[in-house]
Motif scaffolding. Structure first.
Motif, PDB file in Angstrom:
ATOM      1  N   UNK A  88       0.630  -0.962  -0.349  1.00 26.77           N
ATOM      2  CA  UNK A  88       0.077  -0.155  -0.222  1.00 26.77           C
ATOM      3  C   UNK A  88       1.320   0.951  -0.180  1.00 26.77           C
ATOM      4  N   UNK A  89       0.768   2.172  -0.956  1.00 29.97           N
ATOM      5  CA  UNK A  89       1.128   3.305  -0.660  1.00 29.97           C
ATOM      6  C   UNK A  89       0.613   4.348  -0.116  1.00 29.97           C
ATOM      7  N   UNK A  90       1.671   5.072   0.129  1.00 27.16           N
ATOM      8  CA  UNK A  90       1.085   6.187   1.695  1.00 27.16           C
ATOM      9  C   UNK A  90       1.481   7.733   0.907  1.00 27.16           C
ATOM     10  N   UNK A  91       0.757   8.453   0.996  1.00 27.51           N
ATOM     11  CA  UNK A  91       1.058  10.418   1.015  1.00 27.51           C
ATOM     12  C   UNK A  91       0.310  10.227   2.295  1.00 27.51           C
ATOM     13  N   UNK A  92       1.384  11.627   2.831  1.00 29.24           N
ATOM     14  CA  UNK A  92       1.359  12.313   4.084  1.00 29.24           C
ATOM     15  C   UNK A  92       1.183  13.943   3.926  1.00 29.24           C
ATOM     16  N   UNK A  93       0.545  14.397   4.154  1.00 28.79           N
ATOM     17  CA  UNK A  93      -0.169  15.142   4.166  1.00 28.79           C
ATOM     18  C   UNK A  93      -0.435  16.522   5.302  1.00 28.79           C
ATOM     19  N   UNK A  94       0.263  17.518   5.322  1.00 27.65           N
ATOM     20  CA  UNK A  94       0.217  18.121   6.796  1.00 27.65           C
ATOM     21  C   UNK A  94      -0.988  18.900   6.915  1.00 27.65           C
ATOM     22  N   UNK A  95      -1.445  19.034   5.991  1.00 29.43           N
ATOM     23  CA  UNK A  95      -2.780  19.772   6.050  1.00 29.43           C
ATOM     24  C   UNK A  95      -4.208  19.186   6.488  1.00 29.43           C
ATOM     25  N   UNK A  96      -5.559  19.396   6.488  1.00 30.77           N
ATOM     26  CA  UNK A  96      -6.202  18.424   7.089  1.00 30.77           C
ATOM     27  C   UNK A  96      -7.442  17.941   6.084  1.00 30.77           C
ATOM     28  N   UNK A  97      -7.804  16.830   5.785  1.00 29.20           N
ATOM     29  CA  UNK A  97      -8.484  16.491   4.824  1.00 29.20           C
ATOM     30  C   UNK A  97     -10.130  17.049   4.511  1.00 29.20           C
ATOM     31  N   UNK A  98     -10.747  16.888   3.293  1.00 31.49           N
ATOM     32  CA  UNK A  98     -11.233  17.598   2.779  1.00 31.49           C
ATOM     33  C   UNK A  98     -12.908  16.578   3.489  1.00 31.49           C
ATOM     34  N   UNK A  99     -14.358  18.028   4.547  1.00 29.11           N
ATOM     35  CA  UNK A  99     -15.231  17.080   4.583  1.00 29.11           C
ATOM     36  C   UNK A  99     -16.562  16.616   3.704  1.00 29.11           C
ATOM     37  N   UNK A 100     -17.119  16.124   3.017  1.00 30.55           N
ATOM     38  CA  UNK A 100     -17.782  16.079   2.226  1.00 30.55           C
ATOM     39  C   UNK A 100     -19.411  16.863   3.560  1.00 30.55           C
ATOM     40  N   UNK A 101     -20.441  16.390   2.533  1.00 30.18           N
ATOM     41  CA  UNK A 101     -21.510  17.224   2.905  1.00 30.18           C
ATOM     42  C   UNK A 101     -21.712  16.393   4.146  1.00 30.18           C
TER      43      UNK A 101
END
Ligand code: SF4
Length: 408
Positions: A88-101
């Motif tokens: 499984x490839x992983x990506x690391x992001x410093x910020x926040x995720x997107x939230x749907x409705x």
């Protein structure tokens, strides 16, 4: 540590560039075609996060560079993990995720494309089946699973094709309609999205994006005989007749301006070229002589300028403005000459120039414009000597001339 390294081929596109394309096609174009890169605080923070992760995991993270010419993609996977027999490839992001409705955590569209591209690249390069990629958002500590299915593979291919097409284009894409992207874009200081929006819509209320200034110094070398060299990562300045040179860290210098007959060594020029420090030559009298500058110029602006200058109506419009500006400033000069005194010749010339200037805006050809420009010049120079008071007759002008005339 499992590392596969191959020299990248020019046809392939970096996964990070594909991420930029999904974020904003103009960002992709600025970086990949025009080679304009800036590094803001967010870029450095992202790098720091990856370094910290590598340290925490104590070498268990795999640094894997992959390239698939068939897919047209290359990139370095952030991290790989083995879970339940899967890679499984992983990506690391410093910020926040997107939230749907429903406030459920989701990946941002550009992050989705990035992790899917890595997953697909792994499949193609290693010949294994990858079922998903994962993105971890560190600001809200959320892990989002992104399945790799046929639709996802088709989407990655389509985006690669689109990015390739744009890479071959000579037209910079317009700024994005989503202004919020620009507030977090590291290239905003060179893209100037708010200025572009204002140029297309005079009613636009620009948002200030607060681009960071280039606070590197401009080093002016004024004294003739001063020698500029390089020592390690520093710029060395040795004044004529002195034994001890002054040294300045190169990262603090943005430009070097050499006045008069100061010198710079070839090694220093190589170094400046590498560090993107512009070197400019100015004569002792302050006249600009030329530049040695390896920074990317504004190619798109030049293409637009040349494109405009082959259009006769644009040339005529510019020529009209030049003639008007010059005529108005000459007329103003004559008006100043009338202050506090009455000079009938000047008054008549001012009135005539006003009438001619009104016609300049209506000139329909360069030929008629030249006639009007000549009329303005003849009127102005015809009374020019009236601006001078109490001048001996032999010093009065009798026409336009070049150079000095000897007076016996
Ligand atoms: S500043 Fe905005 S328009 Fe310009 S590249 Fe970035 S996101 Fe795109």
């Amino acid at each position: 540590m499992n590392t596969i390294a191959r020299l990248p081929q020019p046809e392939t596109i970096k996964v990070s560039a594909l991420h930029a394309y999904a974020y904003c096609p103009r960002l992709f174009y600025l970086e990949e075609v025009e080679a304009l890169y800036t590094q803001d605080a967010a870029v450095f923070a992202g790098r720091k996060l990856h370094e910290e992760l590598e340290e925490q995991e104590d070498g268990t993270w795999e640094d894997l560079f992959l390239e698939s010419v068939d897919l047209g993609l290359r990139g370095r996977v952030d991290a790989l993990r083995h879970r339940d027999g899967q890679v499984i490839p992983y990506e690391h992001k410093r910020g926040r995720c997107y939230r749907d409705e429903q406030k459920q955590p989701q990946v941002w569209e550009s992050d989705r494309l990035q992790v899917l591209a890595y997953a697909y690249l792994l499949e193609m390069a290693l010949g294994v089946t990858i079922q998903e990629g994962r993105v971890r958002y560190h600001a809200d500590n959320v892990l989002v699973h992104v399945p790799l299915d046929d639709a996802a593979r088709a989407w990655v291919r389509e985006m690669i094709d689109r990015a390739r097409t744009l890479r071959n284009s000579t037209h910079r894409p317009p700024v994005t309609d989503n202004e919020r992207l620009c507030t977090r874009c590291s290239l905003a200081p060179v893209c100037l999205p708010e200025e572009a929006r204002l140029a297309h819509d005079k009613e636009w209320q620009p948002v200030r994006l607060f681009p960071e200034d280039d606070d590197r110094i401009v080093l002016h070398v004024l004294e003739p005989g001063t020698r500029v060299g390089r020592t390690g990562e520093q710029i060395k300045v040795l004044r004529c007749g002195e034994k001890k040179a002054e040294v300045i860290p190169a990262r603090q210098v943005g430009q070097i301006v050499l006045h008069s007959f100061s010198q710079i060594s070839t090694q220093a020029l190589h170094f400046c070229s590498d560090q993107e420090i512009g070197v400019h030559l100015v004569s002792g009298g302050g006249r600009y002589l030329g530049s040695f500058d390896s920074r990317q110029g504004s190619i798109q602006r030049r293409i637009a300028q040349y494109g405009a200058l082959v259009q006769p109506e644009v040339c005529l419009g510019l020529a009209r403005q030049l003639v008007v500006c010059r005529g108005r400033s000459q007329r103003k000069f004559l008006m100043r000459g009338c202050r506090g005194r009455v000079v009938p010749e000047l008054t008549a010339a001012i009135a005539q120039m006003k009438a001619v200037l009104k016609q300049v805006g209506k000139a329909e050809s360069l030929g008629s414009l030249l006639g009007l420009e000549g009329n303005l010049a003849a009127t102005y120079f015809g009374v020019f000597d009236r601006l001078l008071k109490d001048v001996a007759a032999e010093l009065r002008f009798d026409g336009r001339n070049v150079g000095l005339r000897r007076i016996e």
